[in-house]
Design a protein around this motif. Sequence first.
Motif, PDB file in Angstrom:
ATOM      1  N   GLY A 205      -5.622  -7.390   8.906  1.00  0.00           N
ATOM      2  CA  GLY A 205      -5.520  -7.228   7.125  1.00  0.00           C
ATOM      3  C   GLY A 205      -6.029  -6.083   6.202  1.00  0.00           C
ATOM      4  O   GLY A 205      -6.251  -5.622   5.229  1.00  0.00           O
ATOM      5  N   TRP A 206      -6.533  -4.906   7.389  1.00  0.00           N
ATOM      6  CA  TRP A 206      -6.475  -3.918   6.631  1.00  0.00           C
ATOM      7  C   TRP A 206      -5.138  -2.738   6.360  1.00  0.00           C
ATOM      8  O   TRP A 206      -4.210  -2.971   7.342  1.00  0.00           O
ATOM      9  CB  TRP A 206      -7.325  -2.632   7.752  1.00  0.00           C
ATOM     10  N   LEU A 207      -5.189  -1.946   5.172  1.00  0.00           N
ATOM     11  CA  LEU A 207      -4.503  -0.604   5.443  1.00  0.00           C
ATOM     12  C   LEU A 207      -4.906   0.142   5.032  1.00  0.00           C
ATOM     13  O   LEU A 207      -5.747   0.136   4.265  1.00  0.00           O
ATOM     14  CB  LEU A 207      -2.984  -1.569   4.138  1.00  0.00           C
ATOM     15  N   ASN A 208      -4.109   1.330   5.326  1.00  0.00           N
ATOM     16  CA  ASN A 208      -5.112   2.840   4.254  1.00  0.00           C
ATOM     17  C   ASN A 208      -4.492   3.050   2.928  1.00  0.00           C
ATOM     18  O   ASN A 208      -3.725   2.116   2.397  1.00  0.00           O
ATOM     19  CB  ASN A 208      -4.842   3.889   5.414  1.00  0.00           C
ATOM     20  N   TRP A 209      -5.237   3.382   2.334  1.00  0.00           N
ATOM     21  CA  TRP A 209      -4.765   3.619   0.887  1.00  0.00           C
ATOM     22  C   TRP A 209      -3.777   4.015   0.891  1.00  0.00           C
ATOM     23  O   TRP A 209      -2.902   4.319   0.306  1.00  0.00           O
ATOM     24  CB  TRP A 209      -5.922   5.198   0.209  1.00  0.00           C
ATOM     25  N   ASP A 210      -2.962   5.777   1.874  1.00  0.00           N
ATOM     26  CA  ASP A 210      -2.432   6.111   1.839  1.00  0.00           C
ATOM     27  C   ASP A 210      -0.497   4.835   1.642  1.00  0.00           C
ATOM     28  O   ASP A 210       0.602   4.778   1.308  1.00  0.00           O
ATOM     29  CB  ASP A 210      -1.608   7.464   2.551  1.00  0.00           C
ATOM     30  N   GLU A 211      -1.143   4.013   2.580  1.00  0.00           N
ATOM     31  CA  GLU A 211      -0.179   3.116   2.890  1.00  0.00           C
ATOM     32  C   GLU A 211      -0.324   1.870   2.136  1.00  0.00           C
ATOM     33  O   GLU A 211       1.067   1.864   1.125  1.00  0.00           O
ATOM     34  CB  GLU A 211      -0.308   2.556   4.374  1.00  0.00           C
ATOM     35  N   VAL A 212      -0.775   1.690   1.193  1.00  0.00           N
ATOM     36  CA  VAL A 212      -0.927   0.848   0.323  1.00  0.00           C
ATOM     37  C   VAL A 212       0.105   1.494  -0.631  1.00  0.00           C
ATOM     38  O   VAL A 212       0.580   0.581  -1.818  1.00  0.00           O
ATOM     39  CB  VAL A 212      -2.359   0.595  -0.653  1.00  0.00           C
ATOM     40  N   GLU A 213      -0.409   2.294  -1.106  1.00  0.00           N
ATOM     41  CA  GLU A 213       0.984   3.522  -1.989  1.00  0.00           C
ATOM     42  C   GLU A 213       2.083   3.149  -1.722  1.00  0.00           C
ATOM     43  O   GLU A 213       3.038   3.539  -2.431  1.00  0.00           O
ATOM     44  CB  GLU A 213      -0.323   4.628  -1.759  1.00  0.00           C
ATOM     45  N   ARG A 214       2.492   3.644  -0.045  1.00  0.00           N
ATOM     46  CA  ARG A 214       3.589   3.572   0.005  1.00  0.00           C
ATOM     47  C   ARG A 214       4.281   1.925   0.087  1.00  0.00           C
ATOM     48  O   ARG A 214       5.202   2.008  -0.679  1.00  0.00           O
ATOM     49  CB  ARG A 214       4.190   3.435   1.230  1.00  0.00           C
ATOM     50  N   VAL A 215       3.983   0.701  -0.309  1.00  0.00           N
ATOM     51  CA  VAL A 215       3.869  -0.501  -0.373  1.00  0.00           C
ATOM     52  C   VAL A 215       3.894  -0.599  -1.683  1.00  0.00           C
ATOM     53  O   VAL A 215       5.675  -1.188  -2.508  1.00  0.00           O
ATOM     54  CB  VAL A 215       2.537  -1.733  -0.088  1.00  0.00           C
ATOM     55  N   ALA A 216       3.100   0.059  -2.611  1.00  0.00           N
ATOM     56  CA  ALA A 216       2.898  -0.136  -4.239  1.00  0.00           C
ATOM     57  C   ALA A 216       5.001   0.677  -4.497  1.00  0.00           C
ATOM     58  O   ALA A 216       5.223   0.308  -5.786  1.00  0.00           O
ATOM     59  CB  ALA A 216       2.626   0.777  -5.204  1.00  0.00           C
ATOM     60  N   PHE A 217       4.625   1.766  -3.765  1.00  0.00           N
ATOM     61  CA  PHE A 217       6.398   2.281  -4.526  1.00  0.00           C
ATOM     62  C   PHE A 217       7.466   1.400  -3.970  1.00  0.00           C
ATOM     63  O   PHE A 217       8.754   1.589  -5.268  1.00  0.00           O
ATOM     64  CB  PHE A 217       6.397   4.090  -3.509  1.00  0.00           C
ATOM     65  N   VAL A 218       7.498   0.711  -2.680  1.00  0.00           N
ATOM     66  CA  VAL A 218       8.459  -0.274  -2.083  1.00  0.00           C
ATOM     67  C   VAL A 218       8.613  -1.005  -3.840  1.00  0.00           C
ATOM     68  O   VAL A 218       9.687  -1.543  -4.075  1.00  0.00           O
ATOM     69  CB  VAL A 218       8.863  -0.686  -1.204  1.00  0.00           C
TER      70      VAL A 218
END
Length: 376
Positions: free
Chosen positions: A270-283
């Motif tokens: 269930g966890w993602l680091n903040w920078d991983e979330v930003e990468r998902v947002a970019f895609v």
Amino acid sequence: MKYSEKFKSIYPERFKGIYSSRGDNDLISIRVRQGKERDPSRWWYNQLEVLAQISKIGNGKVHFTTRGDVELYGINLDLKEKVLKDLERVELDPRDSCGASVRNVLPCPSYICPMAKTDAVKVSLEIASLFRHNPEYEFPKLPKRVKISISGCEKGCSAPIIMDVGVVAKGNDTFDVYVGGGIGDHDFQGVKMFEGVTLAEVKAISLSVANLLKSENEKRGFKWVLHKYGIQKTRELIVKEIEKIGIDHAKGIPPRFLNSKIMVVRTKAGWLNWDEVERVAFVARENFGFVSLFNSQVIFVPVKEVPPGAETVEYPYLVNGVEACIGDDYCPPAIISTSKVAEDMSKSEVKVRVNISGCSHSCGRHQIADLGFGAA
């Protein structure tokens, strides 16, 4: 602040999505869902960016839950109002996501599944409109939470048998409705109580279940109303309540399908680091602008072209993996570190669905997995 003092001051506001983090500290957690009248399953790239930014002042992570919403942890109590304003700015809303409320009316992602027989999202919005921001169905008038889910076909990906009200589309604008399911210390399997009903009847059934929970003042959940009266009597009580409510004439909702490929982003229990979330947002921003959240702690990203090396899936229900509640890092009742167990299990080559619960509350929904672990 001592946990006992923090709990006493915050507990009455749990239906607003604010609750205490574990331990003696000034930290809170915030559970977030989409704003009123918004698609509960679509999370837009700018919303993900804000969640990532907020998490930086917390524990640096974002938790994707098994009910299609998101949790932020390690937020200082003094920052609560600022965080709430930041969420409101992108139309995210914690209210009715926790405590005694009608929780996220969870639809399957029917718009990315060609098996869907209805637009599950629009069905969920029809039902949610009866309850969202409605004090009549929040603490203190509602004694216990109510969980409702919508499955767009008979696959039942929204786990209808563990819901207070589980709705399954049958085609031709009709639905089967399961009632009285639940997890926790006493897990009950829901009963298929109504078959071939219309959307208008589904809405009336949902209201009736919540009304009966109130009139019975059952603080343990609707499954105990079913346990008390049995199937036939409970059905009679619901039908009688429907007669009081009356039925409007909600129209059936045909399925709509987004013609896209589905990229899969797997979280770590269930966890993602903040920078991983930003990468998902970019895609997401580079494609259709949003991601789809459901109940498997997997993020589905509709894409025009699949990025190199990315995992894809044809049908959302085919995704296997490891799901878990947050465990004893932040949750007071938890007795194990679910994240550690999930990390170890993720290394296994076994391709099954594994669910892990950190205590008897069963938030990891271990009862419905191929392999379920529930801490006792």
